[in-house]
Design a protein around this motif. Structure first.
Motif, PDB file in Angstrom:
ATOM      1  N   PRO A  67       3.333  10.540  -9.678  1.00 36.01           N
ATOM      2  CA  PRO A  67       3.434  11.482  -8.566  1.00 36.01           C
ATOM      3  C   PRO A  67       4.169  12.776  -8.932  1.00 36.01           C
ATOM      4  N   LYS A  68       3.753  13.863  -8.284  1.00 37.75           N
ATOM      5  CA  LYS A  68       4.431  15.148  -8.439  1.00 37.75           C
ATOM      6  C   LYS A  68       5.835  15.030  -7.849  1.00 37.75           C
ATOM      7  N   GLU A  69       6.739  15.908  -8.273  1.00 39.11           N
ATOM      8  CA  GLU A  69       8.124  15.870  -7.801  1.00 39.11           C
ATOM      9  C   GLU A  69       8.210  16.010  -6.280  1.00 39.11           C
ATOM     10  N   THR A  70       7.386  16.883  -5.698  1.00 37.75           N
ATOM     11  CA  THR A  70       7.417  17.047  -4.244  1.00 37.75           C
ATOM     12  C   THR A  70       7.005  15.761  -3.535  1.00 37.75           C
ATOM     13  N   VAL A  71       6.076  15.054  -4.110  1.00 39.77           N
ATOM     14  CA  VAL A  71       5.622  13.787  -3.535  1.00 39.77           C
ATOM     15  C   VAL A  71       6.712  12.727  -3.672  1.00 39.77           C
ATOM     16  N   LYS A  72       7.397  12.702  -4.803  1.00 43.50           N
ATOM     17  CA  LYS A  72       8.510  11.762  -4.989  1.00 43.50           C
ATOM     18  C   LYS A  72       9.582  11.984  -3.927  1.00 43.50           C
ATOM     19  N   ARG A  73       9.908  13.260  -3.663  1.00 44.06           N
ATOM     20  CA  ARG A  73      10.925  13.560  -2.655  1.00 44.06           C
ATOM     21  C   ARG A  73      10.464  13.123  -1.266  1.00 44.06           C
ATOM     22  N   LEU A  74       9.209  13.385  -0.942  1.00 45.51           N
ATOM     23  CA  LEU A  74       8.676  12.977   0.356  1.00 45.51           C
ATOM     24  C   LEU A  74       8.667  11.455   0.489  1.00 45.51           C
ATOM     25  N   MET A  75       8.318  10.753  -0.570  1.00 48.97           N
ATOM     26  CA  MET A  75       8.326   9.289  -0.535  1.00 48.97           C
ATOM     27  C   MET A  75       9.744   8.775  -0.286  1.00 48.97           C
ATOM     28  N   GLU A  76      10.729   9.409  -0.897  1.00 42.35           N
ATOM     29  CA  GLU A  76      12.121   9.009  -0.700  1.00 42.35           C
ATOM     30  C   GLU A  76      12.564   9.262   0.746  1.00 42.35           C
TER      31      GLU A  76
ATOM     32  N   HIS B 209       0.838  -1.201   0.000  1.00 41.98           N
ATOM     33  CA  HIS B 209       0.000   0.000   0.000  1.00 41.98           C
ATOM     34  C   HIS B 209       0.871   1.248   0.000  1.00 41.98           C
ATOM     35  N   ASN B 210       0.578   2.185  -0.860  1.00 40.44           N
ATOM     36  CA  ASN B 210       1.296   3.451  -0.914  1.00 40.44           C
ATOM     37  C   ASN B 210       0.354   4.540  -0.424  1.00 40.44           C
ATOM     38  N   PRO B 211       0.608   5.117   0.761  1.00 39.56           N
ATOM     39  CA  PRO B 211      -0.299   6.125   1.303  1.00 39.56           C
ATOM     40  C   PRO B 211      -0.320   7.424   0.499  1.00 39.56           C
ATOM     41  N   PHE B 212       0.625   7.603  -0.420  1.00 43.60           N
ATOM     42  CA  PHE B 212       0.679   8.808  -1.239  1.00 43.60           C
ATOM     43  C   PHE B 212      -0.098   8.672  -2.544  1.00 43.60           C
ATOM     44  N   HIS B 213      -0.493   7.454  -2.898  1.00 45.38           N
ATOM     45  CA  HIS B 213      -1.145   7.197  -4.183  1.00 45.38           C
ATOM     46  C   HIS B 213      -2.591   7.669  -4.160  1.00 45.38           C
ATOM     47  N   CYS B 214      -2.827   8.829  -4.746  1.00 41.10           N
ATOM     48  CA  CYS B 214      -4.180   9.359  -4.925  1.00 41.10           C
ATOM     49  C   CYS B 214      -4.124  10.454  -5.980  1.00 41.10           C
ATOM     50  N   CYS B 215      -5.260  10.807  -6.510  1.00 44.04           N
ATOM     51  CA  CYS B 215      -5.305  11.802  -7.584  1.00 44.04           C
ATOM     52  C   CYS B 215      -4.686  13.135  -7.178  1.00 44.04           C
ATOM     53  N   ALA B 216      -4.894  13.571  -5.946  1.00 42.61           N
ATOM     54  CA  ALA B 216      -4.406  14.876  -5.509  1.00 42.61           C
ATOM     55  C   ALA B 216      -2.887  14.989  -5.570  1.00 42.61           C
TER      56      ALA B 216
END
Length: 68
Positions: free
Chosen positions: A47-56, A4-11
């Protein structure tokens, strides 16, 4: 199957758009040309770049916690 990826959503997707008109707000996916909701999920998620960085950052935190 991936976990499960908690960041995966349209927003959090690069294709998510908010359209504001007088007294009305709609959410659209510019890639699919669908009306959507911020919490919906589609398999085409980018994912947006900011989301990619947060996921990392979160992945690194989890890795550090597993080492201790």
């Amino acid at each position: 199957m991936e976990g499960h990826n908690p960041f995966h959503c349209c927003a959090t997707c690069i294709h998510f758009r908010v359209e504001k008109t007088t007294g009305n707000v709609t959410y659209r996916c510019s890639r699919l040309a669908y009306e959507t909701r911020p919490d919906y999920q589609f398999q085409c998620w980018t994912p947006k770049e900011t989301v990619k960085r947060l996921m990392e950052v979160r992945r690194n935190e989890r890795t550090e916690n597993e080492k201790t």
